[in-house]
Motif scaffolding. Structure first.
Motif, PDB file in Angstrom:
ATOM      1  N   LYS A  59       0.841  -1.192   0.000  1.00  0.00           N
ATOM      2  CA  LYS A  59       0.000   0.000   0.000  1.00  0.00           C
ATOM      3  C   LYS A  59       0.877   1.243   0.000  1.00  0.00           C
ATOM      4  CE  LYS A  59      -3.914   2.310   2.147  1.00  0.00           C
ATOM      5  NZ  LYS A  59      -5.061   2.190   3.057  1.00  0.00           N
ATOM      6  N   TRP A  61       1.086   5.268   0.619  1.00  0.00           N
ATOM      7  CA  TRP A  61       0.439   6.368   1.326  1.00  0.00           C
ATOM      8  C   TRP A  61       0.905   7.708   0.768  1.00  0.00           C
ATOM      9  CZ3 TRP A  61      -3.242   5.167   4.835  1.00  0.00           C
ATOM     10  CH2 TRP A  61      -3.191   3.910   5.457  1.00  0.00           C
ATOM     11  N   LYS A  63      -0.030  12.182   1.063  1.00  0.00           N
ATOM     12  CA  LYS A  63      -0.701  13.225   1.844  1.00  0.00           C
ATOM     13  C   LYS A  63      -0.927  14.449   0.960  1.00  0.00           C
ATOM     14  CE  LYS A  63      -2.027  15.967   5.240  1.00  0.00           C
ATOM     15  NZ  LYS A  63      -2.065  17.217   4.460  1.00  0.00           N
ATOM     16  N   HIS A  89      -3.521   2.216  -2.769  1.00  0.00           N
ATOM     17  CA  HIS A  89      -2.969   3.519  -2.439  1.00  0.00           C
ATOM     18  C   HIS A  89      -4.046   4.370  -1.787  1.00  0.00           C
ATOM     19  CE1 HIS A  89      -4.808   4.273  -6.412  1.00  0.00           C
ATOM     20  NE2 HIS A  89      -4.980   5.517  -5.980  1.00  0.00           N
ATOM     21  N   GLU A  90      -3.604   5.329  -1.005  1.00  0.00           N
ATOM     22  CA  GLU A  90      -4.557   6.217  -0.351  1.00  0.00           C
ATOM     23  C   GLU A  90      -3.969   7.616  -0.249  1.00  0.00           C
ATOM     24  OE1 GLU A  90      -7.594   6.446   3.459  1.00  0.00           O
ATOM     25  OE2 GLU A  90      -6.518   4.602   2.975  1.00  0.00           O
ATOM     26  N   ARG A 130       3.535  10.594   8.514  1.00  0.00           N
ATOM     27  CA  ARG A 130       4.148   9.493   7.763  1.00  0.00           C
ATOM     28  C   ARG A 130       4.710   8.431   8.694  1.00  0.00           C
ATOM     29  NH1 ARG A 130       8.047  12.736   4.171  1.00  0.00           N
ATOM     30  NH2 ARG A 130       6.456  14.278   4.690  1.00  0.00           N
ATOM     31  N   LEU A 133       1.658   6.512  10.327  1.00  0.00           N
ATOM     32  CA  LEU A 133       0.997   5.597   9.397  1.00  0.00           C
ATOM     33  C   LEU A 133       1.828   4.340   9.184  1.00  0.00           C
ATOM     34  CD1 LEU A 133      -0.349   8.055   6.676  1.00  0.00           C
ATOM     35  CD2 LEU A 133      -1.743   6.532   8.076  1.00  0.00           C
ATOM     36  N   TRP A 141       5.467   4.953   2.218  1.00  0.00           N
ATOM     37  CA  TRP A 141       5.159   6.381   2.203  1.00  0.00           C
ATOM     38  C   TRP A 141       5.881   7.022   1.033  1.00  0.00           C
ATOM     39  CZ3 TRP A 141       2.182  10.049   4.543  1.00  0.00           C
ATOM     40  CH2 TRP A 141       2.476  11.363   4.196  1.00  0.00           C
TER      41      TRP A 141
END
Length: 321
Positions: A59, A61, A63, A89-90, A130, A133, A141
């Motif tokens: 995954k 991440w 921001k 992904h987010e 970061r 998470l 990240w």
């Protein structure tokens, strides 16, 4: 002759249709969102829970700031997302970041919640987020101004290290700077399994640093200003990351300190305990200069950092207008 449908049945049917439409809309809103720049952002979720195989979760991440994505950051992030279809992904926002921290740590670490939610300097919050998470959820990240160089993420960690690597970092400054440079890991790209003790050390050091600075200046967390915290790279950024990781690693290996001679001037990945350190060319090729005779034997550049530097202003980053 057809009998008239009872009015109560008609109402029930109408209510059922409306409820179904509402649920559908809520699901679409949850998955899709418009950022402040007017771009449609897909918040991808795994179709099924990630397997708990002890490896770094697949995954990525990100921001977003209040302004959302730009044409450049959309292209850069897409190069990683589109090139790694097996990865979720987010895109976290200011609002979702606050909500996640509050929900995740309210019961166990109220000091983290108070520190994070109290911060008003965007880059300090982004740095702390970061680490939080990755320490809690694991994954990769990436800053928005990082693009992928076409090498699949599945191959970033060499096969022989995958079972052991709990944290993957890469040198930002290592080769070609002489010995007077302060070496630091990149904070724009970090990979981790959930629960890394080294990232928790970084988090604890930052929270303690926030407490010390507020006491020193007799202000609340919200009252902290950039001129009070000193250099961002030291307070929450890559130097803080580097010091915390090496301190924690020395503790877990039961040594006084990590021997820098053993982890610098790297031309190939180096595993120390459960930390895999990648050479400077992996995450920061443009920041390291290698001798001509070494270049043919070096591995591939994995990402390119475009140094957008959106946090380098009087506010310490993008703020809502």
């Amino acid at each position: 002759m057809l009998l008239p449908r009872p009015r109560s049945v008609s109402k029930i049917a109408t209510f059922t249709v409306i409820a179904a439409l509402c649920v559908t809309c809520l699901l679409l809103i949850h998955v899709w969102g418009l950022d402040d720049a007017g771009f449609r952002t897909l918040r991808a979720r795994p179709l099924q829970p990630a397997a708990d195989d002890g490896l770094i979760p697949k995954k990525i991440w990100y921001k977003l700031g209040p302004k959302g994505l730009t044409n450049d950051t959309r292209a850069w992030t897409s190069s990683c997302i589109d090139g790694n279809s097996g990865y979720a992904h987010e895109f976290m926002t200011d609002e979702s970041g606050d909500a996640w921290v509050a929900a995740r740590f309210n019961a166990s670490r109220p000091d983290i919640v108070a520190s994070y939610l109290g911060l008003t300097i965007p880059i300090l919050k982004a740095d702390l987020l970061r680490y939080l998470l990755l320490a809690a959820e694991g994954g990769i990240w990436s800053d928005l101004d990082v693009s992928c160089a076409g090498v699949p993420m599945d191959s970033w960690v060499p096969e022989e290290y995958r079972a052991q690597a709990g944290l993957v970092v890469g040198w930002e400054f290592d080769v070609g700077w002489g010995e007077n440079i302060i070496r630091q890991f990149t904070s724009w790209l970090i990979m981790a399994r959930p629960g890394s003790p080294h990232l928790w050390t970084v988090v604890d050091d930052i929270v303690r640093g926030i407490q010390d600075k507020t006491a020193e200046h007799s202000v609340t967390v919200a009252g902290l200003r950039l001129d009070m915290v000193g250099e961002v790279v030291d307070f929450t950024g890559p130097r803080r990351l580097t010091r915390g990781v090496l301190k924690s690693l020395a503790h877990t290996l039961n040594v006084t300190a990590i021997d820098h001679a053993n982890i610098t001037h790297l031309v190939e990945p180096k595993l120390v305990g459960d930390v895999l350190i990648l050479p400077g060319y992996a995450f920061a090729a443009s920041a390291n200069t290698y001798d001509e005779k070494l270049r043919d034997g070096l591995g591939p550049e994995l990402v390119k950092h475009h140094y957008a530097g959106t946090w380098k202003n009087k506010n310490g980053g993008e703020v809502a207008r």
